[in-house]
Design a protein around this motif. Sequence first.
Motif, short mmCIF file in Angstrom:
data_model
loop_
_atom_site.label_atom_id
_atom_site.label_comp_id
_atom_site.label_asym_id
_atom_site.label_seq_id
_atom_site.Cartn_x
_atom_site.Cartn_y
_atom_site.Cartn_z
N MET A 1 0.84 -1.21 0.00
CA MET A 1 0.00 0.00 0.00
C MET A 1 0.87 1.25 0.00
O MET A 1 0.55 2.25 -0.67
N GLU A 2 1.99 1.21 0.72
CA GLU A 2 2.92 2.37 0.71
C GLU A 2 3.41 2.62 -0.71
O GLU A 2 3.50 3.77 -1.16
N GLN A 3 3.72 1.53 -1.42
CA GLN A 3 4.19 1.70 -2.81
C GLN A 3 3.09 2.26 -3.70
O GLN A 3 3.33 3.14 -4.52
N PHE A 4 1.86 1.77 -3.51
CA PHE A 4 0.74 2.30 -4.30
C PHE A 4 0.59 3.80 -4.05
O PHE A 4 0.43 4.59 -4.99
N LEU A 5 0.65 4.19 -2.77
CA LEU A 5 0.44 5.61 -2.44
C LEU A 5 1.55 6.48 -3.01
O LEU A 5 1.31 7.62 -3.43
N VAL B 1 -9.52 1.06 -2.60
CA VAL B 1 -8.58 -0.06 -2.41
C VAL B 1 -9.42 -1.32 -2.27
O VAL B 1 -10.33 -1.38 -1.43
N VAL B 2 -9.13 -2.30 -3.12
CA VAL B 2 -9.76 -3.62 -2.97
C VAL B 2 -8.68 -4.49 -2.33
O VAL B 2 -7.65 -4.76 -2.95
N ALA C 1 -2.88 -1.85 5.10
CA ALA C 1 -3.17 -0.75 4.17
C ALA C 1 -3.66 0.47 4.95
O ALA C 1 -3.29 1.62 4.64
N MET C 2 -4.47 0.22 5.98
CA MET C 2 -5.01 1.34 6.77
C MET C 2 -3.90 2.11 7.45
O MET C 2 -3.93 3.34 7.52
#
Length: 338
Positions: free
Chosen positions: A225-229, A238-239, A249-250
């Motif tokens: 999730m850090e990479q996505f952000l 986010v699925v 992710a949260m």
Amino acid sequence: MVAALAAAMAAVFLWGCGAFQDIRPQAEEAADERIYIQDNGEMVIVGFSQIGSESIWRTANTNSIQRALTKERGYFLITDNARQKQENQIKAIRRYISQRVDYIVLSPITESGWDTVLEEAREAGIPVILADRCVDADASLYTTWVGTDSFQEGEKAGRWLEENLKEKNRLYEDINIVILQGTPGSSAERGRTEGFASVASRYGNWHILDCQSGDFTTAKGKEIMEQFLASYPDIDVVVSQNDDMTFGAMEAIAEAGLTMGVGGDIALISFDAVKEALELVRKGKINVDIECNPEQGEYIHRVIQKLEQGLAVEKAYEVEEMVFTYRNVTEYLDKRTY
Ligand code: AHR
């Protein structure tokens, strides 16, 4: 430890050798009784190969099977934790074959790579009951499957998003989506990915920016999730294919200074519906949680009861599953035990 293991193995061999003399049919409902009473008091030996303990769900699933296949009911259950490695599962199955167990319960980590070992089990005359996930092997290589429909779970996620956007009059706006996937090649990952895609493909304005595996764990979920952000500044949805990854992710979303959930910057769609996540659904931090039901032990017990009575079983048994949002979650929260 080694001595105890040796004693258990010896017991397994002793119990595994006899043939059953007297099968007393029982009603399926009589789940609290022994599978059947035998003159010689032999037990039914089950070798269970579990994937690992990567998630809260997985632990609940192991507990469900251990609660159902008890000594009191006439089982001798051997459980092996494969620690996320297919090779460990294959080793465990071979061990169960050499110990001449009566049944093998296999929760397969991935869909492929099972043909040879399942063939070996069939040659040894040991019925294999698949639990939770599916395999892509020939269906004649296993007796039955007890699990959850991952494709349908993914589809439910897509339909929830569709309805939610409709309610907000945003159905035809551009929507940026990232997907945190589970173990690559597992039926849970494939089914949820394909099920969600079957709805998403109807909307040219839903943009799936990225799909990466977070291995169904909190730590990996957070890392991905850090990479996505860092890569995508404008994520709407986010699925996350299980609750453990959602928790990670949260953390990443909060650390990035963004808000999530109902009315937040990013909507969260999660899977599993464990108690901790349902609490967050109630608080509006997770928008929707698609249930994946780990309570499969009783089904497996009933399948074995039937087989022990010489009755036919279906090729597949699906456990029941729900969808939770802040609108319906409260009445189910107290009953959740995992
Ligand atoms: O196969 C079921 C999946 O495996 C669950 O969603 C996940 O939490 C688990 O590890």
